[in-house]
Design a protein around this motif. Structure first.
Motif, PDB file in Angstrom:
ATOM      1  N   ASP A   1       0.993  -1.097  -0.257  1.00 39.45           N
ATOM      2  CA  ASP A   1       0.055   0.382   0.162  1.00 39.45           C
ATOM      3  C   ASP A   1       0.988   1.298  -0.148  1.00 39.45           C
ATOM      4  OD1 ASP A   1      -2.114  -1.574   0.594  1.00 39.45           O
ATOM      5  OD2 ASP A   1      -2.374  -1.760   2.153  1.00 39.45           O
ATOM      6  N   LEU A   2       1.753   1.470   0.861  1.00 39.18           N
ATOM      7  CA  LEU A   2       2.430   2.444   1.060  1.00 39.18           C
ATOM      8  C   LEU A   2       3.763   2.364  -0.296  1.00 39.18           C
ATOM      9  CD1 LEU A   2       4.315   2.167   4.244  1.00 39.18           C
ATOM     10  CD2 LEU A   2       2.144   4.426   3.368  1.00 39.18           C
ATOM     11  N   GLU A   3       3.766   1.903  -1.269  1.00 31.11           N
ATOM     12  CA  GLU A   3       4.614   1.642  -2.039  1.00 31.11           C
ATOM     13  C   GLU A   3       3.891   2.297  -3.413  1.00 31.11           C
ATOM     14  OE1 GLU A   3       6.566  -1.082  -5.751  1.00 31.11           O
ATOM     15  OE2 GLU A   3       6.051  -2.170  -3.626  1.00 31.11           O
ATOM     16  N   LEU A   4       2.391   2.660  -3.555  1.00 33.34           N
ATOM     17  CA  LEU A   4       1.984   2.118  -4.517  1.00 33.34           C
ATOM     18  C   LEU A   4       0.982   3.678  -4.190  1.00 33.34           C
ATOM     19  CD1 LEU A   4      -1.339   0.442  -4.650  1.00 33.34           C
ATOM     20  CD2 LEU A   4       0.656   0.787  -6.387  1.00 33.34           C
ATOM     21  N   LEU A   5       1.200   4.346  -2.387  1.00 38.12           N
ATOM     22  CA  LEU A   5       1.509   5.535  -2.066  1.00 38.12           C
ATOM     23  C   LEU A   5       2.004   6.312  -2.274  1.00 38.12           C
ATOM     24  CD1 LEU A   5      -1.086   7.265  -0.061  1.00 38.12           C
ATOM     25  CD2 LEU A   5       0.258   6.982   1.781  1.00 38.12           C
ATOM     26  N   SER A   6       3.077   5.771  -2.050  1.00 40.38           N
ATOM     27  CA  SER A   6       4.614   6.858  -2.410  1.00 40.38           C
ATOM     28  C   SER A   6       4.267   7.649  -4.119  1.00 40.38           C
ATOM     29  CB  SER A   6       5.711   6.054  -2.497  1.00 40.38           C
ATOM     30  OG  SER A   6       5.684   5.289  -3.578  1.00 40.38           O
ATOM     31  N   ALA A   7       3.179   6.935  -4.786  1.00 33.16           N
ATOM     32  CA  ALA A   7       2.848   7.836  -6.012  1.00 33.16           C
ATOM     33  C   ALA A   7       2.662   9.003  -6.455  1.00 33.16           C
ATOM     34  CB  ALA A   7       2.725   6.988  -7.606  1.00 33.16           C
ATOM     35  N   VAL A   8       2.322   9.528  -4.737  1.00 31.76           N
ATOM     36  CA  VAL A   8       1.918  11.101  -4.904  1.00 31.76           C
ATOM     37  C   VAL A   8       2.888  11.252  -5.335  1.00 31.76           C
ATOM     38  CG1 VAL A   8       2.606  10.783  -2.252  1.00 31.76           C
ATOM     39  CG2 VAL A   8       0.721  12.666  -3.254  1.00 31.76           C
ATOM     40  N   ASP A   9       4.304  11.400  -4.924  1.00 35.38           N
ATOM     41  CA  ASP A   9       5.134  12.039  -5.573  1.00 35.38           C
ATOM     42  C   ASP A   9       5.284  12.574  -7.184  1.00 35.38           C
ATOM     43  OD1 ASP A   9       8.259  13.108  -5.329  1.00 35.38           O
ATOM     44  OD2 ASP A   9       8.720  11.395  -6.915  1.00 35.38           O
ATOM     45  N   ILE A  10       4.755  12.081  -7.456  1.00 34.90           N
ATOM     46  CA  ILE A  10       4.779  12.481  -9.547  1.00 34.90           C
ATOM     47  C   ILE A  10       3.825  13.270  -9.386  1.00 34.90           C
ATOM     48  CG2 ILE A  10       3.614  11.481 -11.887  1.00 34.90           C
ATOM     49  CD1 ILE A  10       5.127   8.177 -10.741  1.00 34.90           C
ATOM     50  N   HIS A  11       1.999  13.077  -8.370  1.00 34.16           N
ATOM     51  CA  HIS A  11       1.501  14.200  -8.529  1.00 34.16           C
ATOM     52  C   HIS A  11       1.935  15.456  -7.848  1.00 34.16           C
ATOM     53  CE1 HIS A  11      -3.302  15.523  -7.651  1.00 34.16           C
ATOM     54  NE2 HIS A  11      -2.369  16.121  -6.784  1.00 34.16           N
TER      55      HIS A  11
END
Length: 402
Positions: free
Chosen positions: A135-145
């Motif tokens: 989940d946190l690996e997916l959440l870290s994609a917020v960096d792209i946002h």
């Protein structure tokens, strides 16, 4: 008319007083009642003006950033709708639609994955930790946002003189990035510590979603032209998207197909150097083929050019052109950039080097003072290269590979 102006000025003063009270230590509850008594609604533009005023009056950006979550809680539910047609931003492919779509994806990840998996921590810790790591690996994609927001959206606000909200928001973005990393590490700790760290990160992300959709987006819809939204759309692929597929193709409504060829055309002509002659096309391709990235900032600290190599280390989009270099860096590192440029201008230094590890990459970042033959300072050249392949070289290579 004068009554409206006076009322607006009064509201602005009260709003500034409330934020200053919070800065001086008053609690949210102590100032909330006065806010509710004074305001029936407050626009995103007024919030921006207040933040600008605080910074112009000498309050450090970090202090405004510290208040950001507090005054967002006070303003929540009281921000008036900006009276502007919203149909365009609701069309799939429009940059605002894309931002909101990513926010919905983040909310789904938090509500449908992270929160249920947190409930399992006390009963089945091993399985819960395994799920939460994913989940946190997916959440870290917020960096792209956030990178798209910082490198494409913020420059347009700055062009309209709106500089405080981007600086404050960028600082909070960096806090969120750090909180996600902290949460990943906390999974190795007790369930209570892990749960607290993850909730802190997700709460901060939800607060940022509120700020984006109730402060940032209305502010941008109020200021930006359709042409500017189209440029934002065209630049967005360069950085990518968070938890969603690439958006569908979009163009402003009523835009004619033949519009604006001039901007990207570029005249082919001879560039005469002391050591040879190149066409514009040859020059561009040579610069883009160099095994490192270059960015040039002129003597007025404005970004003038960057190379467009295939595998850039740091994201660059055309929105950065014309942007002040201090606005291209997180608030926490701006003082370093300012010091380097000042030393170049004062003639104290001609270059400065840094090297950092970024995953498998070993990034060598070099800054050079660009001077004329007479020694006049013309600007700063940034050269960035992944030197990991070079550092790993050993022995000799004398033959061409088949």
């Amino acid at each position: 008319m004068s009554e409206m102006i006076n009322n607006r000025e009064y509201r602005r003063k009260v709003l500034k007083d409330l934020i200053t009270d919070l800065h001086n230590g008053k609690s949210v509850d102590e100032v909330k009642q006065r806010f509710e008594d004074t305001f029936s609604g407050v626009s995103a533009a007024e919030i921006s003006e207040v933040e600008q005023a605080l910074i112009m009056d000498g309050m450090p950006v970090a202090e405004v950033q510290r208040l950001c979550d507090v005054h967002a809680a006070v303003f929540k539910g009281s921000i008036e709708d900006i009276h502007r047609p919203k149909e365009a931003s609701e069309v799939p492919g429009h940059p605002v639609h894309t931002l909101k779509n990513e926010n919905r994806a983040l909310e789904r990840l938090i509500e449908k994955n992270i929160k249920p998996h947190l409930e399992k921590l006390s009963n089945d810790r091993a399985e819960a930790v395994k799920l939460l790591r994913k989940d946190l690996e997916l959440l870290s994609a917020v960096d792209i946002h956030y990178k798209r927001k910082e490198n494409i959206l913020f420059p347009y606000l700055e062009k309209y003189g709106i500089t405080a909200p981007p600086k404050v928001m960028w600082g909070v973005d960096d806090e969120i990035r750090a909180l996600i990393k902290k949460a990943e590490t906390a999974l190795d700790d007790t369930p209570a510590v892990a749960a607290a760290a993850i909730r802190e990160a997700t709460d901060k992300i939800n607060e940022m979603i509120f700020k984006e959709e109730n402060i940032l987006i209305p502010m941008m819809l109020e200021q930006l032209t359709e042409d500017e939204w189209e440029k934002i759309y065209n630049d967005s692929d360069e950085i990518g998207y968070c938890l969603i597929d690439k958006p569908v193709a979009w163009k402003p409504q009523g835009k004619e197909a033949a519009a604006r060829k001039k901007e990207n055309a570029g005249q082919e002509g001879a560039l005469v150097f002391p050591s040879g002659v190149l066409t514009l096309s040859e020059t561009r391709c040579i610069l883009n083929t160099l095994p490192f990235d270059i960015t040039f900032v002129d003597k007025d600290d404005t970004v003038k050019y960057f190379s467009e190599g295939r595998d850039r280390i740091f994201a660059r989009t055309k929105a950065v052109i014309g942007r002040k270099v201090t606005n291209c860096h997180p608030p926490a590192s701006v003082h370093i950039v300012e010091k380097i440029i000042k030393d170049f201008k004062d003639g104290k230094k001609d270059h400065e080097d840094f090297w950092i590890k970024m995953g498998k990459r070993y990034v060598f970042i070099r800054y050079f003072a660009v001077r004329s033959e007479e020694g006049e300072f013309l600007g700063t050249l940034e050269v960035t290269q992944d030197i990991a392949p070079i550092v790993s070289i050993g022995g000799e290579k004398r033959l061409v590979e088949p």
